[in-house]
Design a protein around this motif. Structure first.
Motif, mmCIF file in Angstrom:
data_model
loop_
_atom_site.group_PDB
_atom_site.id
_atom_site.type_symbol
_atom_site.label_atom_id
_atom_site.label_comp_id
_atom_site.label_asym_id
_atom_site.label_seq_id
_atom_site.Cartn_x
_atom_site.Cartn_y
_atom_site.Cartn_z
ATOM 1 N N PHE A 79 88.202 94.702 39.400
ATOM 2 C CA PHE A 79 86.900 94.710 38.715
ATOM 3 C C PHE A 79 86.476 96.090 38.223
ATOM 4 O O PHE A 79 85.413 96.258 37.663
ATOM 5 N N GLY A 80 87.279 97.106 38.469
ATOM 6 C CA GLY A 80 86.934 98.450 38.008
ATOM 7 C C GLY A 80 86.407 99.309 39.145
ATOM 8 O O GLY A 80 85.882 98.811 40.147
ATOM 9 N N GLY A 81 86.528 100.623 38.955
ATOM 10 C CA GLY A 81 86.175 101.540 40.048
ATOM 11 C C GLY A 81 84.890 102.306 39.819
ATOM 12 O O GLY A 81 84.669 103.336 40.487
ATOM 13 N N GLY A 82 84.042 101.839 38.896
ATOM 14 C CA GLY A 82 82.803 102.547 38.609
ATOM 15 C C GLY A 82 81.917 102.696 39.839
ATOM 16 O O GLY A 82 81.388 103.782 40.116
ATOM 17 N N ALA A 83 81.767 101.609 40.595
ATOM 18 C CA ALA A 83 80.915 101.653 41.788
ATOM 19 C C ALA A 83 81.498 102.607 42.830
ATOM 20 O O ALA A 83 80.755 103.356 43.491
ATOM 21 N N ASN A 84 82.825 102.572 42.980
ATOM 22 C CA ASN A 84 83.470 103.500 43.925
ATOM 23 C C ASN A 84 83.184 104.948 43.549
ATOM 24 O O ASN A 84 82.931 105.785 44.412
ATOM 25 N N LEU A 85 83.246 105.237 42.243
ATOM 26 C CA LEU A 85 83.062 106.620 41.795
ATOM 27 C C LEU A 85 81.637 107.101 42.063
ATOM 28 O O LEU A 85 81.431 108.219 42.553
ATOM 29 N N LYS A 86 80.669 106.254 41.764
ATOM 30 C CA LYS A 86 79.272 106.660 41.997
ATOM 31 C C LYS A 86 79.022 106.909 43.485
ATOM 32 O O LYS A 86 78.365 107.885 43.864
ATOM 33 N N THR A 87 79.560 106.033 44.328
ATOM 34 C CA THR A 87 79.405 106.217 45.777
ATOM 35 C C THR A 87 80.114 107.486 46.236
ATOM 36 O O THR A 87 79.599 108.237 47.078
ATOM 37 N N SER A 88 81.275 107.728 45.657
ATOM 38 C CA SER A 88 82.051 108.919 46.036
ATOM 39 C C SER A 88 81.292 110.193 45.700
ATOM 40 O O SER A 88 81.214 111.117 46.509
ATOM 41 N N ILE A 89 80.746 110.254 44.496
ATOM 42 C CA ILE A 89 80.009 111.453 44.079
ATOM 43 C C ILE A 89 78.844 111.719 45.033
ATOM 44 O O ILE A 89 78.620 112.847 45.480
ATOM 45 N N LYS A 90 78.124 110.665 45.374
ATOM 46 C CA LYS A 90 76.981 110.807 46.299
ATOM 47 C C LYS A 90 77.447 111.309 47.667
ATOM 48 O O LYS A 90 76.868 112.239 48.245
ATOM 49 N N ASN A 91 78.510 110.713 48.176
ATOM 50 C CA ASN A 91 79.001 111.087 49.507
ATOM 51 C C ASN A 91 79.606 112.491 49.532
ATOM 52 O O ASN A 91 79.409 113.245 50.486
ATOM 53 N N VAL A 92 80.355 112.835 48.482
ATOM 54 C CA VAL A 92 81.011 114.147 48.459
ATOM 55 C C VAL A 92 79.979 115.274 48.462
ATOM 56 O O VAL A 92 80.108 116.247 49.205
ATOM 57 N N PHE A 93 78.933 115.127 47.649
ATOM 58 C CA PHE A 93 77.891 116.161 47.650
ATOM 59 C C PHE A 93 77.169 116.213 48.994
ATOM 60 O O PHE A 93 76.808 117.293 49.476
ATOM 61 N N ALA A 94 76.960 115.037 49.615
ATOM 62 C CA ALA A 94 76.232 115.000 50.892
ATOM 63 C C ALA A 94 77.061 115.578 52.040
ATOM 64 O O ALA A 94 76.524 116.253 52.926
ATOM 65 N N ILE A 95 78.363 115.358 52.011
ATOM 66 C CA ILE A 95 79.202 115.737 53.161
ATOM 67 C C ILE A 95 79.885 117.080 52.948
ATOM 68 O O ILE A 95 79.875 117.942 53.841
ATOM 69 N N TYR A 96 80.473 117.291 51.753
ATOM 70 C CA TYR A 96 81.290 118.497 51.535
ATOM 71 C C TYR A 96 80.567 119.576 50.715
ATOM 72 O O TYR A 96 81.037 120.707 50.669
ATOM 73 N N ASN A 97 79.506 119.224 50.048
ATOM 74 C CA ASN A 97 78.618 120.154 49.347
ATOM 75 C C ASN A 97 79.333 121.142 48.418
ATOM 76 O O ASN A 97 79.094 122.359 48.486
#
Length: 464
Positions: A79-97
Motif C-alpha cells: 500500500f506504500g510507505g508514506g505512513a512509515n516515512l512520516k512516523t519515522s521522521i517524527k520518531n527520529v527527531f524525537a529519539i536521535y535529534n
C-alpha cells in the motif's frame, strides 16, 4: 576460487552480471549524506536494505555508520510507505535529534512510486530542523549514481543566491566526488595552501574518520553545515572533481545560481593535480606557493628515480569510473601499459548528460599508443577473462580483485571503494602530490616484492 573461469569469451545476450564491479545507489547516497554536519541518513525501504548499506560503509571505514530506516513490512510494500516515512521522521527527531534527515529511496519504494516530497511536507518537522531527499532506485546506475543524486539534491534543496546584481563572493565550491575522507582533507589542504577560501560539499572528513575520545558522539564535528550549503549559491566558481559523481550537482548549481563551473578528474597523479591547482590559479589570479612547487618537485624526482620499476609493465585497473580514469592517466605517466580498464558504473551518471567512460579512457590510451580493453557497466568475470587472454604484471582495484589476483597469481594493489580486507586506507590520501607518492610506493612495493619472490638465489638483489 575462480580457477574455472573460462578463457573463451562468449557473448552474453541476457545482460546478466557475474561478480558485479559496483554496488547499489543507496550506498553512495548514504555516504554523501554523511558529509552534512549533524545529518542522519534515512533509508526509505526495508530494514534489510538499510542494514546492507550501513554494513558496507562500516566495513570500509571501520567506524559505526549511523542511519535510520522506514522499516517496510508486507503492508507498506503493497500500500506504500508514506505512513512509515512520516512516523519515522517524527520518531527520529524525537529519539536521535539530528539537525538534518537525508532520505534516500530504495528499489522497493521506487517501484511502489512513493511521493516523498508530499510525505515530507505532511510530516511533523521541529523548528530549525531540515528534511530533504534524493531518488536512488537500486536497479539503476551504481553507488556513484547514488552519490551524484544525493549531492545534486543538496543543491536543489539548499543552494540560494543572497547577493544582489549578480555579485559573487571570493570563494570556490569544491565537490570532491566519491573519495575517502583523507582525500577530502588533502584537497582542502591544497586549496588552503593556495590561500583560497572554499566550501566543500559533501565533506565526510571528521565524520567517518572521527577520533576516539572515550565519549560516544552521534554526530561528530565534521561535515558541511546547512548555512554553508545555502551559501554555495554566492560562490565565484565551482570545481567538480570526477564527472560521474560530481558534475550533475555543478550543472544544477550553474542553472540555479549562475555559478560557472569546471569539471576535472579526481586529482590523482601529477597531471590531474596540476590541472586542479591551475584551475584555482586561473580563477583567483593567485600564484602556486613554493610549498606546493616543492611537493611537485619531490614527486617528479621520485618518478624519475623509479621509472625503471614501472616502464612497460602491463596493468589491469577496475573500480569506480572517476578514480579509475585518473589512475589510468597516472599509470600512463609512469610508463605503464593499462591494457584492461573496467568500471561497473554505466557510461554516464543518469540524468547528467555525460559522455562515456569508454570514450574518455580510450582517448587517453590512443594518445599514449596503448592498445587495451575498456568497458563501462562491466563485471569482474569479464575482467578475469581479459586477463586470462592477455596476462598482466599488476592488478589495481578494490578488495574484490583479490580473488582474481589469487587465481592468476598477480601482484595486487588495493585502491578505491570498498577496501574490506585491509585497514587504514580511508586515512591515507591518494590525491595530490603526496597521494601520488603513496601510490608509487604501493605499486613499486607490489612489483618488487614479486621480483624478490620469483628471483633465483644468484639474482636475489639487495639494491633494486
Amino acid at each position: 576460487m575462480l580457477e574455472y573461469t573460462p578463457k573463451e569469451m562468449i557473448k552474453r545476450d541476457s545482460g546478466g552480471m557475474i561478480n558485479p564491479a559496483k554496488t547499489c545507489q543507496p550506498v553512495g547516497a548514504m555516504y554523501a549524506a554523511l558529509g552534512i554536519h549533524s545529518c542522519l541518513p534515512h533509508s526509505h525501504g526495508s530494514q534489510g536494505c538499510c542494514s546492507f548499506h550501513r554494513m558496507h560503509l562500516t566495513r570500509h571505514f571501520r567506524d559505526p555508520i549511523m542511519a535510520s530506516t522506514s522499516s517496510f513490512t508486507e503492508g507498506a510494500s503493497v500500500f506504500g510507505g508514506g505512513a512509515n516515512l512520516k512516523t519515522s521522521i517524527k520518531n527520529v527527531f524525537a529519539i536521535y535529534n539530528p539537525d538534518v534527515i537525508a532520505i534516500h529511496t530504495t528499489c522497493l519504494s521506487e517501484t511502489i512510486g512513493d511521493d516523498i516530497p508530499t510525505a515530507i511536507r505532511q510530516s511533523e518537522i521541529p523548528e530549525g530542523k531540515v528534511v530533504f531527499h534524493a531518488n536512488t532506485p537500486s536497479y539503476q546506475g551504481s553507488h556513484i549514481t547514488g552519490f551524484s543524486n544525493m549531492t545534486n539534491a543538496m543543491v536543489t534543496y539548499f543552494s540560494e543566491t543572497k547577493l544582489a546584481d549578480g555579485k559573487k563572493e571570493k570563494f570556490v565550491n569544491i565537490i570532491p566526488g566519491f573519495v575517502n575522507p583523507a582525500d577530502m582533507r588533502e584537497i582542502k589542504r591544497l586549496t588552503e595552501e593556495m590561500g583560497i577560501k572554499y566550501i566543500m560539499f559533501p565533506d565526510t572528513s571528521g565524520v567517518v574518520d572521527s577520533p576516539m575520545t572515550g565519549k560516544f558522539e552521534m554526530y561528530p564535528s565534521g561535515g558541511t553545515t546547512i548555512p554553508e550549503l545555502k551559501k554555495t549559491g554566492d560562490a565565484k566558481f565551482t570545481i567538480s572533481l570526477g564527472r560521474f559523481a560530481s558534475q550533475m550537482a555543478a550543472e544544477s548549481l550553474e542553472k540555479k545560481c549562475k555559478i560557472p563551473f569546471v569539471s576535472l578528474k579526481e586529482p590523482i597523479g601529477i597531471k590531474a593535480t596540476d590541472e586542479f591547482l591551475m584551475a584555482l590559479r586561473g580563477a583567483f589570479a593567485t600564484e602556486i606557493p613554493e610549498s606546493l612547487e616543492c611537493e611537485r618537485g619531490q614527486l617528479v624526482d621520485v618518478m624519475t628515480d623509479t621509472h625503471f620499476h614501472f616502464h612497460g609493465k602491463k596493468v589491469a585497473i577496475f573500480g569506480d569510473p572517476d578514480v579509475v580514469t585518473a589512475m589510468t592517466e597516472f599509470c600512463l605517466s609512469l610508463g605503464m601499459l593499462p591494457v584492461h580498464v573496467l568500471t561497473g558504473t554505466p557510461g554516464g551518471a543518469l540524468g547528467s548528460g555525460l559522455g562515456g567512460f569508454e570514450q574518455e579512457v580510450k582517448a587517453m590510451l590512443n594518445e599514449a599508443g596503448v592498445c587495451g580493453n575498456v568497458k563501462a557497466a562491466g563485471d569482474l568475470f569479464t575482467l578475469h577473462q581479459w586477463i586470462k587472454n592477455e596476462p598482466v604484471d599488476l592488478l589495481i582495484g578494490n578488495t574484490y580483485g583479490k580473488y582474481i589476483a589469487r587465481a592468476e597469481d598477480i601482484p595486487f594493489v588495493r585502491f578505491g571503494f570498498p577496501i574490506l580486507d585491509r585497514a587504514i586506507h580511508p586515512y591515507m590520501p591518494v590525491t595530490g602530490y603526496r597521494g601520488a607518492l603513496r601510490l608509487i610506493e604501493q605499486i613499486s612495493d607490489a612489483l618488487l616484492d614479486r621480483c624478490d619472490r620469483d628471483a633465483a638465489d644468484e639474482d636475489f638483489e639487495l639494491v633494486m
